[in-house]
Design an enzyme around this catalytic site. Structure first.
Site, mmCIF file in Angstrom:
data_model
loop_
_atom_site.group_PDB
_atom_site.id
_atom_site.type_symbol
_atom_site.label_atom_id
_atom_site.label_comp_id
_atom_site.label_asym_id
_atom_site.label_seq_id
_atom_site.Cartn_x
_atom_site.Cartn_y
_atom_site.Cartn_z
ATOM 1 N N GLU A 36 0.750 -1.037 0.053
ATOM 2 C CA GLU A 36 -0.148 -0.118 0.135
ATOM 3 C C GLU A 36 0.780 1.074 0.023
ATOM 4 O O GLU A 36 1.955 1.380 0.475
ATOM 5 C CB GLU A 36 -0.761 0.086 1.292
ATOM 6 C CG GLU A 36 -1.925 1.062 1.134
ATOM 7 C CD GLU A 36 -2.678 0.964 2.580
ATOM 8 O OE1 GLU A 36 -3.297 -0.199 3.041
ATOM 9 O OE2 GLU A 36 -3.128 1.890 3.102
ATOM 10 N N ASP B 99 -0.050 5.437 0.663
ATOM 11 C CA ASP B 99 -1.114 6.323 0.871
ATOM 12 C C ASP B 99 -0.687 7.727 1.012
ATOM 13 O O ASP B 99 0.387 8.307 1.450
ATOM 14 C CB ASP B 99 -1.299 6.192 2.490
ATOM 15 C CG ASP B 99 -1.852 4.670 2.676
ATOM 16 O OD1 ASP B 99 -2.231 3.863 1.841
ATOM 17 O OD2 ASP B 99 -1.537 4.274 4.110
ATOM 18 N N GLU C 76 -3.076 10.096 2.878
ATOM 19 C CA GLU C 76 -4.376 10.610 3.824
ATOM 20 C C GLU C 76 -4.300 12.068 4.301
ATOM 21 O O GLU C 76 -3.664 12.596 5.056
ATOM 22 C CB GLU C 76 -4.483 9.606 4.970
ATOM 23 C CG GLU C 76 -4.618 8.278 4.552
ATOM 24 C CD GLU C 76 -4.675 7.303 5.759
ATOM 25 O OE1 GLU C 76 -5.380 6.278 5.435
ATOM 26 O OE2 GLU C 76 -4.242 7.520 6.865
#
Ligand code: NAG
Length: 283
Positions: free
Chosen positions: A109, A111, A113
């Site tokens: 993953e 990311d 955010e």
């Protein structure tokens, strides 16, 4: 007759120039209908624009919302313009990330955010990398602009050598593949989809969960547009790396806007830092 055919040639030339202009502006403005699908939130996901190049997400007390790419990618560059929830966005989290199939328990993953805040206080941009189900590679930043007043371009470059996080072409962070130094933590074999979402995380997001979502302000909206996905075999993303200028830009961001770096968190890693930390200074 001669004049007529000259005119015709001129019209054709003109049409060709217009066609080229239209194609080149369409580049970087992918079509959300063709390339993405809703993951949750039903009609809280709204696509608009004459080329379906805009998308909005909504969050209310019933649900957040999200979407993902129909295709999986193994390396490439993605660019997405985003405009975040304005005003009191405390408790909300807006995301843009890549992930492989999470049901394996060994997922990769990458990311972005965006943790909301009360009016007038800065968003936190949280970044992380997972490899084979392991994360704990967080870096967090404040931004040098208000991400709610205009669209800005958030990019992930992912190639076999590095992962680069960029905002409006300024790199925030480079996460390198150090397998030549015996470090195996790097996502490089599992294809990933692009995901985006807007959801309520007021149990942890804002000032550590102290500030709750103000539902009287709902629905909250975040906007996405003009995405571009470059996986071309001769694309610049393949060899993308820092040059003198982008290195200087990244240092400026890290010196002035970085608020958390796992590689300097002595309390958390009192036993041992993750192995890449001893190289990561020399980005
Ligand atoms: C919210 O604002 C506070 C105070 O300026 C800041 O410390 C914090 O990093 C901001 N972001 C979040 C997500 O709490």
């Amino acid at each position: 007759m001669g004049i007529f055919s000259n005119d015709k040639a001129l019209v054709l030339k003109f049409a060709l120039v217009v066609a080229i202009m239209v194609t080149s502006t369409a580049y970087g403005a992918g079509n959300f209908f063709d390339d993405f699908e809703t993951t949750f939130g039903g009609d809280r996901v709204q696509i608009s624009g004459s080329r379906s190049e805009q998308l909005s997400l909504a969050l209310d007390q019933g649900s957040g919302s999200g979407f993902r790419s129909k295709k999986e990618y193994l390396f490439g560059r993605i660019d997405m313009q985003m405009k975040l929830v304005p005003g009191n966005s405390a408790g909300t989290v807006t995301t843009l990330y890549l992930t492989s199939d999470q049901s394996t328990g060994r997922h990769d993953e990458i990311d972005f955010e965006f943790l909301g805040n009360v009016t007038g206080q800065p968003y936190t941009l949280h970044t992380n990398v997972f490899s084979q189900g392991q994360g704990n590679r967080e870096q967090q930043f404040h931004l040098w602009f208000d991400p709610t007043s205009n669209f800005h371009t958030y990019s992930i470059v992912w190639n076999p050598q590095l992962i680069m996080f960029l905002v409006d072409e300024t790199p925030l962070r480079v996460f390198r593949n150090y397998e030549n130094k015996g470090i195996t933590f790097f996502p490089k074999s599992q294809p990933q989809r692009i995901y985006a979402s807007l959801w309520n995380a007021d149990d942890w997001a804002t000032q550590g969960g102290l500030v709750k979502t103000d539902w009287s302000k709902a629905p909250f909206n975040a906007y996405y547009r003009n995405f571009n996905i470059d996986t071309s075999t001769n694309g610049k993303w393949k060899t993308h790396d820092l040059d003198a200028n982008s290195r200087r830009r990244m240092k400026w961001v890290q010196d002035n806007y970085m608020i958390y770096n796992y590689c300097t968190d002595w309390k958390r890693f009192s036993q041992a830092f993750p192995p890449e930390c001893k190289h990561a200074k020399f980005n």
